[in-house]
Design a protein around this motif. Structure first.
Motif, PDB file in Angstrom:
ATOM      1  N   GLU A 182       6.998  15.462 -12.161  1.00  0.00           N
ATOM      2  CA  GLU A 182       7.839  15.215 -13.339  1.00  0.00           C
ATOM      3  C   GLU A 182       9.166  14.606 -12.903  1.00  0.00           C
ATOM      4  N   LEU A 183       9.154  13.968 -11.732  1.00  0.00           N
ATOM      5  CA  LEU A 183      10.370  13.398 -11.158  1.00  0.00           C
ATOM      6  C   LEU A 183      10.338  11.880 -11.225  1.00  0.00           C
ATOM      7  N   SER A 184      11.512  11.294 -11.110  1.00  0.00           N
ATOM      8  CA  SER A 184      11.576   9.836 -11.016  1.00  0.00           C
ATOM      9  C   SER A 184      11.219   9.424  -9.588  1.00  0.00           C
ATOM     10  N   ARG A 185      10.878   8.177  -9.416  1.00  0.00           N
ATOM     11  CA  ARG A 185      10.587   7.674  -8.068  1.00  0.00           C
ATOM     12  C   ARG A 185      11.803   7.873  -7.172  1.00  0.00           C
ATOM     13  N   ASN A 186      12.991   7.668  -7.697  1.00  0.00           N
ATOM     14  CA  ASN A 186      14.216   7.860  -6.929  1.00  0.00           C
ATOM     15  C   ASN A 186      14.342   9.303  -6.445  1.00  0.00           C
ATOM     16  N   ARG A 244       1.662   6.604  -6.957  1.00  0.00           N
ATOM     17  CA  ARG A 244       0.632   7.579  -7.332  1.00  0.00           C
ATOM     18  C   ARG A 244       1.153   9.001  -7.145  1.00  0.00           C
ATOM     19  N   PHE A 245       1.852   9.236  -6.051  1.00  0.00           N
ATOM     20  CA  PHE A 245       2.428  10.557  -5.789  1.00  0.00           C
ATOM     21  C   PHE A 245       3.435  10.915  -6.880  1.00  0.00           C
ATOM     22  N   THR A 246       4.334   9.989  -7.164  1.00  0.00           N
ATOM     23  CA  THR A 246       5.376  10.218  -8.170  1.00  0.00           C
ATOM     24  C   THR A 246       4.770  10.489  -9.544  1.00  0.00           C
ATOM     25  N   GLU A 254       0.823  -1.205   0.000  1.00  0.00           N
ATOM     26  CA  GLU A 254       0.000   0.000   0.000  1.00  0.00           C
ATOM     27  C   GLU A 254       0.863   1.262   0.000  1.00  0.00           C
ATOM     28  N   LEU A 255       1.979   1.231   0.721  1.00  0.00           N
ATOM     29  CA  LEU A 255       2.879   2.386   0.744  1.00  0.00           C
ATOM     30  C   LEU A 255       3.543   2.586  -0.616  1.00  0.00           C
ATOM     31  N   LEU A 256       3.943   1.507  -1.245  1.00  0.00           N
ATOM     32  CA  LEU A 256       4.526   1.605  -2.588  1.00  0.00           C
ATOM     33  C   LEU A 256       3.501   2.141  -3.586  1.00  0.00           C
ATOM     34  N   ASP A 257       2.255   1.712  -3.455  1.00  0.00           N
ATOM     35  CA  ASP A 257       1.192   2.233  -4.326  1.00  0.00           C
ATOM     36  C   ASP A 257       1.030   3.739  -4.120  1.00  0.00           C
ATOM     37  N   ARG A 258       1.029   4.186  -2.864  1.00  0.00           N
ATOM     38  CA  ARG A 258       0.920   5.618  -2.569  1.00  0.00           C
ATOM     39  C   ARG A 258       2.088   6.386  -3.170  1.00  0.00           C
ATOM     40  N   LEU A 259       3.292   5.829  -3.018  1.00  0.00           N
ATOM     41  CA  LEU A 259       4.484   6.469  -3.571  1.00  0.00           C
ATOM     42  C   LEU A 259       4.382   6.573  -5.088  1.00  0.00           C
TER      43      LEU A 259
END
Length: 63
Positions: free
Chosen positions: A38-42, A32-34, A25-30
């Motif tokens: 216009e940024l990479s997940r990193n 969606r936020f990302t 769920e936290l990865l999903d939130r991350l």
């Protein structure tokens, strides 16, 4: 004359690779936020973690 290409060794850019286990769920939130940036997940992780560490406090346990 042909060029010789020498690849840069990983880690020489000042970054180190690490892995973390995140709840799904936290990865999903991350993700969606990302997606809204216009940024990479990193880049998002670095930004959020840097700011969180600036304001985080360690609570001493009471014995």
């Amino acid at each position: 004359m042909q060029k010789i290409i020498v690849p840069k060794k990983k880690g020489e850019d000042g970054y180190k690779v690490t892995s973390v286990r995140l709840p799904e769920e936290l990865l999903d939130r991350l993700n969606r936020f990302t997606a809204r940036t216009e940024l990479s997940r990193n880049e998002v992780i670095i930004t959020l973690l840097s700011q969180a560490l600036d304001i985080a406090e360690i609570k001493e346990t009471q014995d």
